[in-house]
Design an enzyme around this catalytic site. Structure first.
Site, PDB file in Angstrom:
ATOM      1  N   SER A   1       0.822  -1.216   0.000  1.00  0.00           N
ATOM      2  CA  SER A   1       0.000   0.000   0.000  1.00  0.00           C
ATOM      3  C   SER A   1       0.855   1.265   0.000  1.00  0.00           C
ATOM      4  O   SER A   1       1.700   1.461   0.880  1.00  0.00           O
ATOM      5  CB  SER A   1      -0.908   0.020   1.240  1.00  0.00           C
TER       6      SER A   1
ATOM      7  N   HIS B   1      -3.039   0.609  -4.521  1.00  0.00           N
ATOM      8  CA  HIS B   1      -2.581  -0.543  -5.293  1.00  0.00           C
ATOM      9  C   HIS B   1      -2.991  -0.334  -6.750  1.00  0.00           C
ATOM     10  O   HIS B   1      -4.166  -0.460  -7.105  1.00  0.00           O
ATOM     11  CB  HIS B   1      -3.213  -1.842  -4.752  1.00  0.00           C
TER      12      HIS B   1
ATOM     13  N   HIS C   1      -5.542  -9.375  -1.432  1.00  0.00           N
ATOM     14  CA  HIS C   1      -5.692  -9.663  -0.016  1.00  0.00           C
ATOM     15  C   HIS C   1      -6.835 -10.643   0.229  1.00  0.00           C
ATOM     16  O   HIS C   1      -7.848 -10.615  -0.475  1.00  0.00           O
ATOM     17  CB  HIS C   1      -5.984  -8.381   0.772  1.00  0.00           C
TER      18      HIS C   1
ATOM     19  N   TYR D   1      -8.836 -10.418   2.641  1.00  0.00           N
ATOM     20  CA  TYR D   1     -10.006  -9.660   3.090  1.00  0.00           C
ATOM     21  C   TYR D   1     -10.821  -9.099   1.935  1.00  0.00           C
ATOM     22  O   TYR D   1     -11.970  -8.674   2.123  1.00  0.00           O
ATOM     23  CB  TYR D   1      -9.612  -8.555   4.062  1.00  0.00           C
ATOM     24  N   GLU D   2     -10.246  -9.063   0.733  1.00  0.00           N
ATOM     25  CA  GLU D   2     -11.009  -8.586  -0.421  1.00  0.00           C
ATOM     26  C   GLU D   2     -12.038  -9.615  -0.888  1.00  0.00           C
ATOM     27  O   GLU D   2     -12.841  -9.328  -1.779  1.00  0.00           O
ATOM     28  CB  GLU D   2     -10.063  -8.253  -1.575  1.00  0.00           C
TER      29      GLU D   2
ATOM     30  N   ALA E   1       2.735  -2.246   4.040  1.00  0.00           N
ATOM     31  CA  ALA E   1       2.502  -1.236   5.064  1.00  0.00           C
ATOM     32  C   ALA E   1       2.052  -1.971   6.318  1.00  0.00           C
ATOM     33  O   ALA E   1       1.243  -2.900   6.247  1.00  0.00           O
ATOM     34  CB  ALA E   1       1.424  -0.258   4.603  1.00  0.00           C
TER      35      ALA E   1
ATOM     36  N   MET F   1      -1.969  -7.123   7.081  1.00  0.00           N
ATOM     37  CA  MET F   1      -3.050  -7.962   6.546  1.00  0.00           C
ATOM     38  C   MET F   1      -2.640  -8.658   5.253  1.00  0.00           C
ATOM     39  O   MET F   1      -3.480  -8.953   4.411  1.00  0.00           O
ATOM     40  CB  MET F   1      -4.296  -7.098   6.305  1.00  0.00           C
ATOM     41  N   SER F   2      -1.349  -8.903   5.088  1.00  0.00           N
ATOM     42  CA  SER F   2      -0.880  -9.479   3.823  1.00  0.00           C
ATOM     43  C   SER F   2       0.420 -10.233   4.045  1.00  0.00           C
ATOM     44  O   SER F   2       0.775 -10.589   5.169  1.00  0.00           O
ATOM     45  CB  SER F   2      -0.656  -8.350   2.797  1.00  0.00           C
TER      46      SER F   2
ATOM     47  N   ASN G   1       1.998   3.488  10.900  1.00  0.00           N
ATOM     48  CA  ASN G   1       1.262   3.973  12.073  1.00  0.00           C
ATOM     49  C   ASN G   1       1.604   3.060  13.245  1.00  0.00           C
ATOM     50  O   ASN G   1       2.157   1.983  13.051  1.00  0.00           O
ATOM     51  CB  ASN G   1      -0.245   3.949  11.812  1.00  0.00           C
TER      52      ASN G   1
ATOM     53  N   HIS H   1      -6.977   4.227   6.842  1.00  0.00           N
ATOM     54  CA  HIS H   1      -6.157   3.845   5.695  1.00  0.00           C
ATOM     55  C   HIS H   1      -5.494   5.052   5.034  1.00  0.00           C
ATOM     56  O   HIS H   1      -4.403   4.930   4.465  1.00  0.00           O
ATOM     57  CB  HIS H   1      -7.006   3.090   4.665  1.00  0.00           C
TER      58      HIS H   1
END
Length: 272
Positions: free
Chosen positions: A31, A62, A84, A86-87, A114, A212-213, A236, A247
């Site tokens: 990201s 992306h 991902h 989550y997608e 990220a 998350m990846s 962060n 995000h």
């Protein structure tokens, strides 16, 4: 599974026919980090939607395309964006590009992402060398029927991120005077950010950063015999360590460290 393998070969054949030849190093750009691909010379650009079997990136930051070009004499294949879990994509789709890379004969992969800082000594807009990972995703991309053509049924993950690659990253960061953290990356499914309690758990379990990846791709790369280097951009601090998470902050923090990120990746790829 045989149909899946046919789909992998179809995508690999398409890329060969569209000029993707020898690759010294492949790169997955997370990201807000996709700008690195713009530094490749004589680029060939292929949108994901044109590649048979490829999913499409749906997340801001992306771009969703492959860029094949030259960097300091090295031939590089860069993914501007990843897929991902989550997608809503099944794991076989999330790791599909890695399978294609293996069929193309790629032997070195640099994964970036990220991430949120869990280690309280970290701060945002820092880079972290991934030394190991923890899979908190509740699944594994190797679940299901295994084909020996894709790799062993039970791949060894003792050295998921190869030691020589880690040393190259540290040496390059030192030469460039780029501050570099080191640590363990923990992958959750997302897309909700973790709770403060989950972050406390992750810290107890040994995580320095969360995201998350990355972990599914690294597992499949190791199964295929591809050597992996991992670098996180700490965009962060994780839940409980700052007031709120969003995000937009991730993308902005990635942009703020982009010059160091591009310089470090260039140096590492050149040294590989």
């Amino acid at each position: 599974m045989d149909l899946y393998f046919e789909k992998i070969n179809l995508a690999a054949d398409f890329l060969r026919q569209n000029g993707i030849g020898h690759v010294d190093t492949a790169v997955i750009l997370g990201s807000g980090l996709g700008e690195f691909a713009e530094s490749l010379q004589s680029p060939s650009i292929i949108p994901y939607q044109e590649i048979p079997g490829f999913p499409v990136s749906t997340v801001k930051g992306h771009a969703g395309r492959l860029v094949y070009g030259i960097l300091n004499g090295k031939k590089v294949l860069a993914m501007q964006g990843r897929f991902h879990y989550y997608e809503g994509y099944p794991m076989n789709d999330v790791v599909f590009p890695i399978r294609v890379m293996a069929v193309l004969g790629i032997k070195q992969l640099l994964v970036t992402n990220a991430a949120g800082g869990v280690n309280e000594s970290f701060s945002s807009a820092q880079l972290m060398l991934i030394t190991d990972h923890i899979n908190f995703m509740g699944t594994n991309p190797l679940i299901g029927q295994n084909l020996d053509t894709l790799g062993p049924r039970f791949p060894d993950m003792s050295h998921a991120y190869f030691k020589k690659g880690q040393e190259l990253v540290k040496a390059a960061a030192s030469d460039l005077h780029i501050p570099l953290q080191e640590g363990v990356y923990a992958a959750f499914t997302g897309p909700s950010y973790e709770t403060p309690a989950e972050i406390r758990m992750a810290r107890i379990w040994g995580a320095d950063a969360v995201g998350m990846s990355t972990v599914p791709e690294v597992i499949v790369a190791n199964q295929a015999g591809i050597a992996v280097i991992g670098i996180s951009c700490i965009t962060n601090m994780a839940a409980g360590l700052q007031k709120n998470l969003n995000h937009e902050e991730v993308v902005q923090a990635s942009a703020s460290v982009k010059d160091d990120f591009k310089a470090l990746l260039s140096a590492v790829i050149t040294a590989l």
